[in-house]
Design a protein around this motif. Structure first.
Motif, PDB file in Angstrom:
ATOM      1  N   GLU A  53       2.283   6.589  -9.575  1.00 46.92           N
ATOM      2  CA  GLU A  53       2.132   7.376 -10.805  1.00 46.92           C
ATOM      3  C   GLU A  53       0.723   7.959 -10.913  1.00 46.92           C
ATOM      4  O   GLU A  53       0.548   9.121 -11.303  1.00 46.92           O
ATOM      5  N   VAL A  54      -0.283   7.158 -10.559  1.00 46.33           N
ATOM      6  CA  VAL A  54      -1.662   7.647 -10.588  1.00 46.33           C
ATOM      7  C   VAL A  54      -1.813   8.821  -9.624  1.00 46.33           C
ATOM      8  O   VAL A  54      -2.437   9.833  -9.957  1.00 46.33           O
ATOM      9  N   GLU A  55      -1.231   8.694  -8.436  1.00 41.29           N
ATOM     10  CA  GLU A  55      -1.327   9.765  -7.450  1.00 41.29           C
ATOM     11  C   GLU A  55      -0.611  11.027  -7.940  1.00 41.29           C
ATOM     12  O   GLU A  55      -1.111  12.143  -7.742  1.00 41.29           O
ATOM     13  N   GLU A  56       0.526  10.861  -8.594  1.00 42.56           N
ATOM     14  CA  GLU A  56       1.249  12.012  -9.153  1.00 42.56           C
ATOM     15  C   GLU A  56       0.451  12.669 -10.275  1.00 42.56           C
ATOM     16  O   GLU A  56       0.374  13.901 -10.354  1.00 42.56           O
ATOM     17  N   MET A  57      -0.135  11.850 -11.140  1.00 41.31           N
ATOM     18  CA  MET A  57      -0.940  12.392 -12.235  1.00 41.31           C
ATOM     19  C   MET A  57      -2.168  13.122 -11.699  1.00 41.31           C
ATOM     20  O   MET A  57      -2.539  14.180 -12.210  1.00 41.31           O
TER      21      MET A  57
ATOM     22  N   ASP B 226      -8.432   3.817 -11.350  1.00 42.18           N
ATOM     23  CA  ASP B 226      -7.057   3.319 -11.418  1.00 42.18           C
ATOM     24  C   ASP B 226      -6.495   3.087 -10.017  1.00 42.18           C
ATOM     25  O   ASP B 226      -5.869   2.061  -9.757  1.00 42.18           O
ATOM     26  N   GLN B 227      -6.742   4.035  -9.119  1.00 43.83           N
ATOM     27  CA  GLN B 227      -6.243   3.901  -7.751  1.00 43.83           C
ATOM     28  C   GLN B 227      -6.833   2.668  -7.078  1.00 43.83           C
ATOM     29  O   GLN B 227      -6.105   1.868  -6.475  1.00 43.83           O
ATOM     30  N   LYS B 228      -8.121   2.472  -7.191  1.00 44.52           N
ATOM     31  CA  LYS B 228      -8.777   1.304  -6.575  1.00 44.52           C
ATOM     32  C   LYS B 228      -8.226   0.005  -7.160  1.00 44.52           C
ATOM     33  O   LYS B 228      -7.998  -0.960  -6.429  1.00 44.52           O
ATOM     34  N   ARG B 229      -8.038  -0.011  -8.478  1.00 48.05           N
ATOM     35  CA  ARG B 229      -7.537  -1.220  -9.139  1.00 48.05           C
ATOM     36  C   ARG B 229      -6.136  -1.582  -8.629  1.00 48.05           C
ATOM     37  O   ARG B 229      -5.872  -2.735  -8.288  1.00 48.05           O
ATOM     38  N   PHE B 230      -5.246  -0.581  -8.538  1.00 46.72           N
ATOM     39  CA  PHE B 230      -3.888  -0.863  -8.073  1.00 46.72           C
ATOM     40  C   PHE B 230      -3.858  -1.201  -6.584  1.00 46.72           C
ATOM     41  O   PHE B 230      -3.105  -2.087  -6.160  1.00 46.72           O
TER      42      PHE B 230
END
Length: 77
Positions: free
Chosen positions: A23-27, A54-58
């Motif tokens: 979802e982060v990548e899509e956003m 957000d990407q790093k956290r996930f």
């Protein structure tokens, strides 16, 4: 809690973290990939920082869960 229950919970968490990462990548693509929309430089930096954090956290959570699953597999062997 049994190993089976722990494994099931970790697998659920892994799927959720992978979905959140997707979802982060899509956003990121939707917001930052737009053409013809003016976003000020400071606002753009905020978006980049937010998406990167957000990407790093996930990604880190996914690594942690996979390590825990691998440890469960090794202890079962």
């Amino acid at each position: 809690m049994s190993d089976t229950k722990v494994r099931e919970e970790l697998e659920r968490e892994l799927k959720a973290a992978e979905a959140n990462l997707e979802e982060v990548e899509e956003m990121r693509g939707a917001v930052l990939g737009q053409t013809g929309v003016h976003i000020g430089a400071s606002e753009l930096q905020k978006y980049y920082a937010r998406f990167d954090n957000d990407q790093k956290r996930f990604e880190e959570r996914i690594r942690e869960i996979r390590a825990q699953l691998a440890a469960l597999e090794n202890s079962a062997s």
